[in-house]
Motif scaffolding. Structure first.
Motif, PDB file in Angstrom:
ATOM      1  N   TYR A  39       0.795  -1.225   0.041  1.00  0.00           N
ATOM      2  CA  TYR A  39       0.084   0.082  -0.043  1.00  0.00           C
ATOM      3  C   TYR A  39       0.792   1.342  -0.137  1.00  0.00           C
ATOM      4  O   TYR A  39       0.584   2.317  -0.706  1.00  0.00           O
ATOM      5  N   GLN A  40       1.834   1.251   0.675  1.00  0.00           N
ATOM      6  CA  GLN A  40       2.858   2.291   0.798  1.00  0.00           C
ATOM      7  C   GLN A  40       3.421   2.732  -0.918  1.00  0.00           C
ATOM      8  O   GLN A  40       3.682   3.622  -1.107  1.00  0.00           O
ATOM      9  N   GLY A  42       1.744   2.162  -3.320  1.00  0.00           N
ATOM     10  CA  GLY A  42       0.706   2.698  -3.986  1.00  0.00           C
ATOM     11  C   GLY A  42      -0.438   1.831  -4.455  1.00  0.00           C
ATOM     12  O   GLY A  42      -1.409   1.771  -5.155  1.00  0.00           O
ATOM     13  N   PHE A  47      -4.292  -2.310   0.564  1.00  0.00           N
ATOM     14  CA  PHE A  47      -5.162  -1.870   1.892  1.00  0.00           C
ATOM     15  C   PHE A  47      -6.457  -2.575   1.981  1.00  0.00           C
ATOM     16  O   PHE A  47      -6.945  -2.802   2.948  1.00  0.00           O
ATOM     17  N   VAL A  84      -4.297   5.419   6.848  1.00  0.00           N
ATOM     18  CA  VAL A  84      -4.254   5.868   5.596  1.00  0.00           C
ATOM     19  C   VAL A  84      -3.505   6.882   5.462  1.00  0.00           C
ATOM     20  O   VAL A  84      -2.461   7.157   4.755  1.00  0.00           O
ATOM     21  N   ARG A  85      -3.463   7.869   6.494  1.00  0.00           N
ATOM     22  CA  ARG A  85      -2.768   9.164   6.667  1.00  0.00           C
ATOM     23  C   ARG A  85      -1.120   8.685   6.933  1.00  0.00           C
ATOM     24  O   ARG A  85      -0.265   9.735   6.222  1.00  0.00           O
ATOM     25  N   ARG A  87       0.464   6.391   5.752  1.00  0.00           N
ATOM     26  CA  ARG A  87       0.987   5.414   4.833  1.00  0.00           C
ATOM     27  C   ARG A  87       2.432   5.863   4.390  1.00  0.00           C
ATOM     28  O   ARG A  87       3.435   5.127   4.238  1.00  0.00           O
ATOM     29  N   ALA A  88       2.969   7.330   4.160  1.00  0.00           N
ATOM     30  CA  ALA A  88       4.107   7.675   3.673  1.00  0.00           C
ATOM     31  C   ALA A  88       4.997   7.448   4.863  1.00  0.00           C
ATOM     32  O   ALA A  88       6.176   7.287   4.388  1.00  0.00           O
ATOM     33  N   THR A  89       4.783   7.367   5.871  1.00  0.00           N
ATOM     34  CA  THR A  89       5.889   7.322   6.967  1.00  0.00           C
ATOM     35  C   THR A  89       6.015   6.219   7.688  1.00  0.00           C
ATOM     36  O   THR A  89       6.580   5.846   8.674  1.00  0.00           O
ATOM     37  N   GLU A  91       6.578   2.524   9.143  1.00  0.00           N
ATOM     38  CA  GLU A  91       7.938   1.587   9.035  1.00  0.00           C
ATOM     39  C   GLU A  91       7.600   0.532   9.694  1.00  0.00           C
ATOM     40  O   GLU A  91       6.927   0.323  10.472  1.00  0.00           O
TER      41      GLU A  91
END
Lengths: 207, 329
Positions: A39-40, A42, A47, A84-85, A87-89, A91
């Motif tokens: 999901y990270q 894309g 997800f 969801v929020r 997702r970018a960070t 780890e």
């Protein structure tokens, strides 16, 4: 769980592999962590798989935690919005389940701090059956029995209830429950012992 | 102390293993409760929208410490460079720097030991035996000036630092005798070249004052000079070897010309390159004395102005220094 162990073998930084027989075990399926990594990158379908896998246990954990269906739904949305929020960070540091339930637990704690303690019963639940010795009929129907179980769980103190629910809904070990709730393993054990003793006493007529 | 678990421990173990009837009853009761389907649409839509966005480029974890270390290193290098060039260094660094700028040790001629041999009687200016002696006498050979460490003040440091590039040019410049238009500098350079090529023991037979140990040392420390460096050294030469008796710098200012090189800036570099003509300077000094004796201070100041324009490095005799006090720089 096997895929989780495979991730660990690849040296992706997981602390320990904990093998616990859980009702939420997904054998021969892609591990939660792998889905989150997809999901990270894309993959929205990853997800969705993750969501379908955990939506009901998380919802039940929140619902049993605050006894307010509407509020539980709001918290449920907040928890998944957080997933969801970040997702970018996000780890890979711990099990996805542990992280997900920590999000949910933190929201419950916020609710408790805001004095929205569980005081009322669930609206659409039938009335709680009285103890066996107070009932005119000696036999308790199967439906009533299930409701009695839920009601008994609902009546546990919040800490014991959370420990119980994290085990039953999240399939967590003592260590993972302690990680989510921020207490030690022995404390979790103690809480679970008390919870089981209370439930056994409360449900002695139906079990 | 039996190994058999207590009843509550057994119950807990069963519960954790999923065998406890309470757990089974709970799962049976709760399995029909699930999240309302109407919540799914919003959450999945948000997830799809988020997945469509490109992931922001994340810096690796090691980037920050690496950047910090690089900044620190760069800063230190710049600081060291500034210290090397700008004169923040200690006075002890100056001789080392001047030696380093003159090239590797293998390329430099071997310098004789510092104690200077006794100067021949024919020498017009006796070479001082040591730096202290030269300071006391006020006559500073160029070599001594170069060899001496600058005074322990921050002011002296820029001079050595500023003269360092000039010395580098000197060491790189080929010997160009045609370019030597200054007689004083020519004399110094000629002696320097002669002594550099000669054996160190041959200085006794040179017959000139600059052939002494100090001059030989000067030849070691001062390679052939470029015109610009000669412009700087011309007044030095006049103030040391061929300085008139009345123009001797006062004690304590013995190193002033060399020390002033950096601080004087362009004005010093524009000093007249051609004949310093010490006799002319002496004549001007005498003229100033005469004007002062006749109470004609304006005329004395006028002469001083001309004197200063031509010999900015020369110090006035003590009796005339009061004239210089109000002199507008």
């Amino acid at each position: 769980m096997r895929a989780y162990a495979a991730l660990h073998d690849q040296g992706v930084g997981l602390e320990a592999t904990i093998t616990v027989a859980t009702p939420v075990e997904h054998r021969d399926e892609i591990a939660d962590e792998q889905l989150m990594q997809r999901y990270q990158r894309g993959d929205a379908a990853a997800f969705e798989t993750l969501y379908r896998r955990h939506r009901d246990p998380v919802y039940r954990y929140l619902l049993r935690g605050i006894s307010d269906r509407e509020r539980a739904q709001e918290l449920f949305q907040e928890v998944w919005a957080s997933v969801v929020r970040v997702r970018a960070t996000w780890e890979l540091r711990a099990r996805f389940t542990t992280w997900l339930y920590r999000l949910a637990h933190n929201r419950l704690v916020d609710e408790y701090r805001a004095a929205r303690l569980p005081t009322d019963t669930l609206e659409d639940e039938p009335a709680v059956a009285a103890p066996e010795h107070l009932q005119p009929e000696s036999a308790v129907s199967g439906q009533q029995r299930l409701h009695r179980v839920l009601q008994a769980v609902q009546g546990l103190p919040p800490e014991q209830r959370q420990a119980f629910l994290l085990k039953e809904e999240g399939g967590m070990s003592l260590e993972q429950i302690g990680e989510v709730t921020g207490v030690g393993r022995e404390t979790v054990k103690s809480r679970l012992r008390y919870a089981l003793a209370k439930l056994r006493l409360e449900l002695s007529d139906v079990l | 102390m039996s190994s058999e678990p207590r009843p509550d421990d057994k119950e807990l173990e069963d519960f954790l293993a999923g065998r406890h009837p309470l757990g089974r009853a709970y799962r049976e009761a709760a399995q029909h409760q699930g999240a309302p389907p109407e919540l799914d649409a919003d959450i999945l839509a948000a997830a799809r929208a988020e997945a469509g966005r490109p992931l922001p480029r994340r810096r690796p974890r090691w980037m920050q410490p690496l950047a910090f270390a690089a900044t620190l290193t760069l800063g230190l290098v710049v600081l060291l460079q500034l210290r090397h060039q700008g004169g923040v260094g200690t006075p002890l660094e100056a001789p080392l720097r001047s030696q380093a700028l003159q090239g590797p040790a293998s390329e430099r001629p071997i310098a004789p030991p510092l104690p200077a041999p006794p100067a021949p009687k024919s020498s017009p200016v006796p070479a001082p035996a040591s730096r202290d002696e030269s300071e006391r006498s006020g006559a500073i050979p160029e070599a001594a000036v170069e060899q001496a460490a600058p005074p322990a003040t921050m002011r002296s440091e820029p001079s050595s630092a500023a003269s360092a590039p000039a010395r580098t040019r000197e060491s790189e410049a080929p010997e160009d005798s045609d370019a030597r238009d200054s007689s004083a500098a020519e004399a110094v350079d000629a002696n320097a070249n002669a002594n550099a090529n000669a054996n160190a023991n041959a200085n006794a037979g040179s017959g000139s004052g600059s052939g002494s140990g100090a001059a030989l040392k000067g030849s070691v420390m001062a390679p052939p000079a470029s015109p610009s460096s000669k412009a700087e050294r011309a007044p030095e030469a006049s103030s040391s070897s061929s300085q008139p008796a009345g123009v001797s710098p006062p004690a304590g200012q013995a190193e002033r010309p060399a020390a002033m090189e950096g601080s004087a800036g362009p004005a010093v570099r524009k000093a007249p390159v051609s004949n310093p003509a010490p006799p002319e300077a002496q004549a001007m000094i005498e003229a100033m004395r005469e004007h002062l004796e006749t109470q004609n201070q304006d005329a004395a100041l006028e002469v001083l102005r001309v004197f200063r324009r031509q010999y900015p490095h020369l110090s006035l005799p003590v009796d005339l220094q009061e004239l210089e006090a109000p002199y507008p720089e």
